[in-house]
Design an enzyme around this catalytic site. Structure first.
Site, PDB file in Angstrom:
ATOM      1  N   GLU A  90     -13.907 -25.438 -21.591  1.00 35.60           N
ATOM      2  CA  GLU A  90     -13.619 -24.593 -22.869  1.00 35.60           C
ATOM      3  C   GLU A  90     -12.066 -23.887 -22.942  1.00 35.60           C
ATOM      4  O   GLU A  90     -11.945 -23.185 -21.838  1.00 35.60           O
ATOM      5  CB  GLU A  90     -14.785 -23.906 -23.241  1.00 35.60           C
ATOM      6  CG  GLU A  90     -14.683 -23.022 -24.558  1.00 35.60           C
ATOM      7  CD  GLU A  90     -15.664 -22.025 -24.862  1.00 35.60           C
ATOM      8  OE1 GLU A  90     -16.105 -21.831 -25.978  1.00 35.60           O
ATOM      9  OE2 GLU A  90     -16.152 -21.486 -23.887  1.00 35.60           O
ATOM     10  N   CYS A 102     -20.368 -23.588 -23.452  1.00 41.46           N
ATOM     11  CA  CYS A 102     -20.613 -22.505 -23.006  1.00 41.46           C
ATOM     12  C   CYS A 102     -21.746 -21.972 -23.477  1.00 41.46           C
ATOM     13  O   CYS A 102     -22.790 -22.275 -22.860  1.00 41.46           O
ATOM     14  CB  CYS A 102     -19.337 -21.511 -23.433  1.00 41.46           C
ATOM     15  SG  CYS A 102     -18.924 -20.080 -22.678  1.00 41.46           S
ATOM     16  N   LYS A 114     -19.456 -26.456 -31.740  1.00 47.40           N
ATOM     17  CA  LYS A 114     -20.179 -25.468 -30.999  1.00 47.40           C
ATOM     18  C   LYS A 114     -21.225 -24.767 -32.131  1.00 47.40           C
ATOM     19  O   LYS A 114     -21.101 -24.327 -32.680  1.00 47.40           O
ATOM     20  CB  LYS A 114     -19.447 -24.326 -30.416  1.00 47.40           C
ATOM     21  CG  LYS A 114     -20.166 -23.471 -29.468  1.00 47.40           C
ATOM     22  CD  LYS A 114     -19.311 -22.479 -28.888  1.00 47.40           C
ATOM     23  CE  LYS A 114     -19.622 -21.614 -27.703  1.00 47.40           C
ATOM     24  NZ  LYS A 114     -18.514 -20.642 -27.274  1.00 47.40           N
TER      25      LYS A 114
END
Length: 332
Positions: free
Chosen positions: A60, A165, A132
């Site tokens: 990321e 993440c 995300k």
């Protein structure tokens, strides 16, 4: 550059390389263009060093960095697909690899941008686009993803999904990937060292709870504010760590991955086949198992009524602590 892990492509399965990319310090569009060129160079050099390589993964923020003063500006955002992804596609085609890349995506409908990951195949086609689902609030300003959790075919019999993440801290995200058929979950991250232990723990638990491989890599190095821990990690479907990187920028963590073994476990295991057992509770006593949902949070979440008992007492519910204004308008 250092490296940890395997050197050659297995007869079955595939060889992957996780790049502990140095955290980019990005101040301008020219700096972003420089990172794109460096990523492309890394694709070609890694393929040259590992001719059997089939899947390369970048963390990321490797493309556009983490300049929080500029990261939502037009200068810094990219379109997906767009010129930047076209360059990545050309590199994947030339090196005959699958590639996973991070893009901070301009919202095509206006409003707040997305934190996006893509997979490009060896033919240069974008075969997966993911936004995300769980931005790292209150630090990140990204809009929550609206594409669900897609799954695509990958090398060596793999079914690939990507999370980004903070997504990996939610067991529901990994379960969704597995429920949709993924036997390999890729996690690209830009965490600093404060949560490195939790990151490694959840990589393992996500693998074990879903009988799938997890391939995870984080940025590495110091950007003048935080240190990013690298520590690329490949976990077996039984939750054990197969390969673990260190905290070195530019370390390449490689591993042989055998998706067929995860598939066999899902079909052949009785004990601890928990992704199946979740929906077939007590099948010894009740043929076929109990199917009804016993979980209040699942029901409430599905109905848009999710609320923890202490919700009214929670202190941080917006981004003002990090300088973001309270939103007056809600974008759909």
């Amino acid at each position: 550059m250092g490296s940890s892990g395997s050197m050659v492509k297995p007869i079955s399965g595939f060889l992957t390389a996780l790049i502990q990319y140095p955290v980019p310090v990005v101040e301008s569009r020219a700096d972003i263009d420089k990172q794109i060129k460096q990523i492309i160079k890394t694709i070609h050099s890694t393929k040259a060093g590992y001719p059997g390589l089939e899947l390369i993964v970048f963390p990321e923020y490797s493309t556009q960095g983490l300049n929080t003063k500029k990261w939502t500006t037009e200068e810094f955002l990219c379109t997906v697909p767009g010129p930047e992804t076209d360059l990545f596609a050309e590199a994947c085609k030339e090196s005959e690899v699958y590639g996973v890349f991070s893009i901070m995506e301009r919202n095509p409908d206006g409003g707040e941008p997305y934190n996006t990951a893509i997979i490009i195949d060896p033919q240069g086609e974008m075969i997966l686009k993911y936004r995300k689902l769980n931005p790292w609030v209150p630090v990140e300003p990204w809009k929550a993803g609206d594409l669900g959790l897609p799954v695509c075919d990958g090398p060596g019999g793999s079914k690939l999904a990507v999370c980004i993440c903070h997504d990996g801290m939610f067991p529901e995200v990994a379960r969704e990937a597995a429920y949709k058929g993924a036997n390999v979950l890729i996690r690209i991250s830009g965490y600093s060292t404060q949560v490195s232990e939790q990151w490694m723990l959840t990589n393992r638990s996500n693998a074990w709870q879903n009988l799938m491989y997890t391939l995870s890599v984080n940025l590495a190095g110091y950007d003048g504010v935080f240190y990013y821990f690298g520590e690329g990690q490949v976990c077996n479907f039984d939750g054990t760590t197969l390969v673990q990187g260190h905290r070195n920028p530019w370390e390449i963590v490689t591993a042989e991955v055998y998706p067929e073994l995860a598939d066999q476990a899902r079909l052949g295991w009785g004990l601890e086949n928990n992704i199946y057992n979740l929906g077939s509770r007590g099948y010894v006593a009740t043929p076929g198992g109990v199917k009804e949902n016993p979980y209040t949070f699942v029901k409430d979440l599905a109905e848009g009524k999710y609320k923890v008992p202490w919700e009214d007492e929670i202190k941080v519910k917006d981004g003002t602590i990090y300088g973001y204004p309270v939103k007056k308008t809600i974008h759909s």
